[in-house]
Design a protein around this motif. Structure first.
Motif: not given
Length: 893
Positions: A197-203, A244-249, A264-265, A312-315
């Motif tokens: 996989v190759l994926q662009q980050s927000p930075a 991309t909505d805030g937390p660096p995950v 990532l932080e 930071g969990g998801a449901r």
């Protein structure tokens, strides 16, 4: 019956493909697109030879694309188009449905697609990377790689890198190319593991790299520096996505169906979603600027996760999922025919709605009883707690509001399970027969019509009765607690709970009293039965035998009344039509056969590409549902006999059926043939259906009912005071005298010598209707004056009919022409209401004038019998309908 060669290869006369239920996704990663006008995200998933488009807000299906020649291997999307690759062909779809461009040039199977502005980049398994012009379809650039040294396995466009593309290989190296100048800019050594996989980050300049060893590398491609790395313990990285909505995950998917979320932080694992999918996570994508993650997998599921948990969990927010393994049993639930219960090899029990997907239910996966086996659960894995797949099921809606209404038996287990349809969960009881051997397995189940009892047949020959409300055992059939000497192949109960029917591998069909559980009679069959089905309303019992034949037994006379032979493989399932007239059977010879019980003939037969394993007909008779080998969906076939007359005739023994395409996978060529054929046979409705019938006009009632009350309307609308003249009129335009006002300008001579006396020619000018009526009398066609009258209002019609006499500016011939027009309307039977309304107003205005004209009076006398005959036929129809309505009302009361 001798064979008829003309019938060979004919299509099905009874059933036609309608649509497929329960197909949502496969192993192909999804594509996500954002619609600027709708301001909504859409997810595109591949399903065989076509793809489906869902909106993320509700996961409602928006469009289904046209089919491609082969299965889709990858999909991609930009702002305008959706690109799909099937084999060596790449197609561009507009409006999520139609193919607008095809790209030919690859020699191997295409496995990667990347839209980039006006270009499309594709890579195949042979090492060819082609850059296409999206609009023209021309090859802009072709790069060739040796798969032994650099096998392209991932592609990405780095953000802000103009005309650049980053390629990853299964050997581990990365290459940065300029597709405009066709130059290799830089080669990255890699991390000794294949890039998945190759994926662009927000930075900017930072990309995420997923490897086959389970490592996630956050790398700066401008400085060629690794910023951080994580290791996943669940195998290769199948997908990567940055929040991309805030937390660096960053989220990573695994082949085991788990999803990990990395901070990532703090450079640590922040949360994990285990068993997000039953199979590998094909793709996981964060929505831009929103705390939502969209995932899909080969388990036929699309899921949307929301991040609103502490830590930071998801449901799971919403999902669309079908069976992850092919269905084994399908049955209609209820009497409305809207819901289909489906049990799959994945162990789940689901309900698919034939109306809309929002009514689908997932009853879940059967599990071991927690209370009784709490000790055994210690140390058991997640999969060991689940029950095996369901092999047979039965349902009843009579008491499903009070207790469980579904019973099922599982592969390799003696205990039958209950399920609650309304709560969409597994039931409270495990129906375990007492004192059975450990190797005994439940093979057949049935719920009585009253919904109180469940009958379970076992492989050891026992047939047990349980109470569904309490789950208690109520007894066994047979003197020695054994109903058959072999495996019980089927159980059934009648409508009144008086009779229980069982059959087994000992070739016997036995009839028992339900209350006393004593045997009444038994029938010896020619061979062992494989399936048994009872149509309770008609008392017909169908048996599928191991010699590929079918027999039908009347449970009242206890005799075999029909025998059917024609299948060339094991009969997998069968179903009755609601009225008990047809028996539909499916077998491993890939045929679906319909047998007519009154005549004893095969009346319909067609082939399918994959062998059907189960079949069920709707209680309303509108759809036939089938499930097939190696297919995850439930296919619906519409019953043509409900839409119109269907001519059925006995099929010969050497009949060669035609192959019917499964619904939803029809080829493009077949669609074009059907479209052109339908265009040639378009039905044109006749203007008049029959001589004895009459047709009313489509005009509103106010256009013709007011003709009889014009005097009353004028009197009611008469002003109280006369209108006052204006103080000073600015000017007056000269008009031509007559019924139709026309403005005119005086000539130069008329300006000098204008006379105040009007000539008789101006006063006698006829209206357009009078002129058309006069012309129609000569030609015999009264369509033109009739159309003019239909356009006029009630007041205008009154004025036109008033002016037909010589005193009003007309002529005596116009009276005769009008009567002839009414006669032609009555003769054709059209505009029946208008003809009577116009004639009444005409006689009201000109009865005295017509009586003095011998020609018009003779035409009027000839018109009388036609009017009386038309009204007599109409009145007879009214009387008959009123009589039937009165009789129906009295019968109901």
């Amino acid at each position: 019956m001798p064979g008829d060669g003309s019938l060979a290869g004919a299509r099905s006369s009874l059933f036609s493909g309608f649509r497929v239920l329960g197909l949502y996704s496969n192993h192909v990663p999804h594509a996500l697109r954002y619609h600027q006008k709708h301001r909504e995200f859409y997810v595109v998933t591949a399903v065989g030879k076509s793809f489906h488009t869902f909106n993320v807000n509700r996961l409602g299906i928006v469009a289904v694309s046209n089919s491609l020649p082969d299965d889709i291997t990858c999909v991609a999307a930009d702002r305008m188009l959706v690109f799909a690759a099937s084999g060596r062909l790449i197609s561009a779809f507009a409006r999520n449905k139609e193919v607008v461009m095809s790209y030919h040039g690859h020699q191997q199977e295409v496995r990667l697609l990347l839209p980039l502005g006006e270009q499309l980049i594709s890579a195949d398994s042979g090492g060819d990377v082609i850059v296409w012009d999206v609009q023209g379809g021309d090859v802009y650039l072709r790069l060739q790689f040796d798969p032994m040294t650099f096998d392209v396995s991932a592609m990405m466009h780095p953000s802000t890198y103009l005309n650049k593309v980053l390629l990853g290989s299964s050997q581990g190296a990365l290459q940065l190319w300029n597709i405009k100048t066709s130059k290799l800019l830089f080669t990255f050594a890699g991390w000794s593991a294949g890039v998945t996989v190759l994926q662009q980050s927000p930075a900017v300049d930072v990309v995420g790299v997923g490897t086959a060893s389970g490592r996630i590398i956050i790398h700066n491609i401008r400085l060629d520096e690794t910023l951080m790395s994580f290791t996943q313990d669940w195998g290769p990285i199948s997908s990567l996505s940055f929040r991309t909505d805030g937390p660096p995950v960053v989220a990573s998917g695994s082949p085991q169906g788990h999803i990990a979320f990395w901070d990532l932080e703090n450079r640590q694992l922040v949360a994990q979603q285990r068993h997000a999918h039953r199979t590998a996570v094909a793709a996981a994508t964060f929505l831009h600027g929103e705390p939502l993650l969209v995932t899909n997998g080969a388990d036929n599921a699309i899921k949307v996760w929301i991040f609103d948990q502490e830590g930071g969990g998801a449901r799971l927010l919403r999902s669309r999922q079908g069976h992850s393994a092919p269905p084994t049993t399908i049955r209609h639930h209820g009497n409305d025919g809207k819901n289909i219960l489906s049990a799959g090899q994945d162990g789940t029990l689901q309900s698919f709605s034939a109306v809309h997907e929002r009514y689908n239910k997932n009853l879940g996966h059967g599990s071991i009883n927690k209370k009784k086996e709490q000790k055994k659960k210690k140390g058991m894995s997640y999969t060991e707690l689940r029950l095996p797949a369901i092999t047979a099921l039965s349902s009843a809606v009579t008491r499903q509001s009070d207790w469980d209404g579904i019973i099922a038996c599982h592969r390799g287990r003696a205990a039958a399970t209950t399920w609650n349809y309304q709560r969409s969960t597994m039931g409270a009881h495990h129906l375990q027969p007492p004192g059975v051997r450990r190797d005994a397995v439940a093979t057949a189940v049935e719920i009585t019509s009253c919904g109180h009892f469940a009958v379970v047949g076992l492989s050891c020959g026992r047939v047990d009765v349980f109470n569904l409300q309490s789950g208690l055992h109520r007894g066994c059939f047979g003197d020695e607690e054994r109903a058959h000497d072999g495996v019980v192949r089927g159980v059934a109960t009648d409508n009144l709970n008086q009779l229980t029917i069982t059959t087994g591998s000992d070739w016997l069909l036995k009839f028992w009293r339900f209350k006393t559980r004593k045997q009444e009679v038994q029938l010896k069959l020619n061979t062992a039965p494989a399936k048994m089905l009872l149509h309770r309303d008609s008392g017909m019992l169908a048996l599928a035998l191991d010699d590929f034949t079918l027999v039908v037994v009347d449970i009242e006379t206890r005799r075999i009344v029909r025998k059917f032979a024609g299948h060339h493989g094991n009969i997998n399932d069968m179903t009755f039509s609601p009225d008990g007239r047809w028996l539909v059977s499916v077998a491993m010879d890939c045929t679906v056969r319909t047998w007519d019980l009154p005549s004893g003939w095969l009346v319909d037969c067609f082939l399918v590409a994959m062998a059907p394993v189960c079949v069920s007909m709707s209680p309303t008779g509108d759809f036939l549902a089938t499930a097939h080998v190696d297919s995850l969906g439930v296919y619906l076939w519409s019953n043509k006999s409900l839409c119109g007359p269907v001519g059925l005739r006995p099929l010969p023994s050497d009949y060669q059926p035609a192959v019917e395409m499964l619904p939803g996978v029809t080829a493009d060529a077949a669609e074009e043939e059907v479209t052109s054929e339908e265009a040639d046979d378009v039905y044109q409705s006749a203007e008049q259906l029959g001589v004895e019938l009459v047709t009313l006009s489509l005009l509103p009632e106010s256009r013709w009912k007011s003709l009889l009350h014009l005097d009353d309307i004028k009197k009611r609308n008469k002003p109280v005071a006369p209108p006052a003249a204006p103080a000073a009129a600015p000017f007056f335009l000269p008009t031509v005298p007559g019924l139709t006002p026309r403005f005119t300008l005086p000539t130069e001579q008329e300006q000098d010598t204008q006379s105040k006396v009007l000539s008789a020619g101006l006063l006698s000018q006829r209206s357009e209707f009078s002129s058309a009526l006069d012309s129609a009398l000569q030609s015999g066609s009264f369509d033109r004056p009739l159309c003019l009258l239909k356009d006029y209002g009630p007041a205008a019609i009154s004025v036109e009919l008033t002016c037909l006499t010589p005193e009003g500016g007309g002529a005596s011939s116009l009276l005769l022409a009008f009567i002839r027009m009414i006669d032609s309307m009555l003769a054709r039977g059209r505009d029946f209401d208008l003809a009577h309304a116009y004639l009444v107003l005409f006689l009201k205005l000109h009865l005295q004038s017509v009586s003095q004209d011998s020609v018009a009076m003779a035409a009027l006398v000839d018109l009388l019998p036609r009017m009386e005959a038309g009204w007599a036929e109409l009145q007879a129809s009214f009387d008959q309908s009123l009589c039937l309505l009165s009789y129906t009302k009295s019968a109901l009361l």
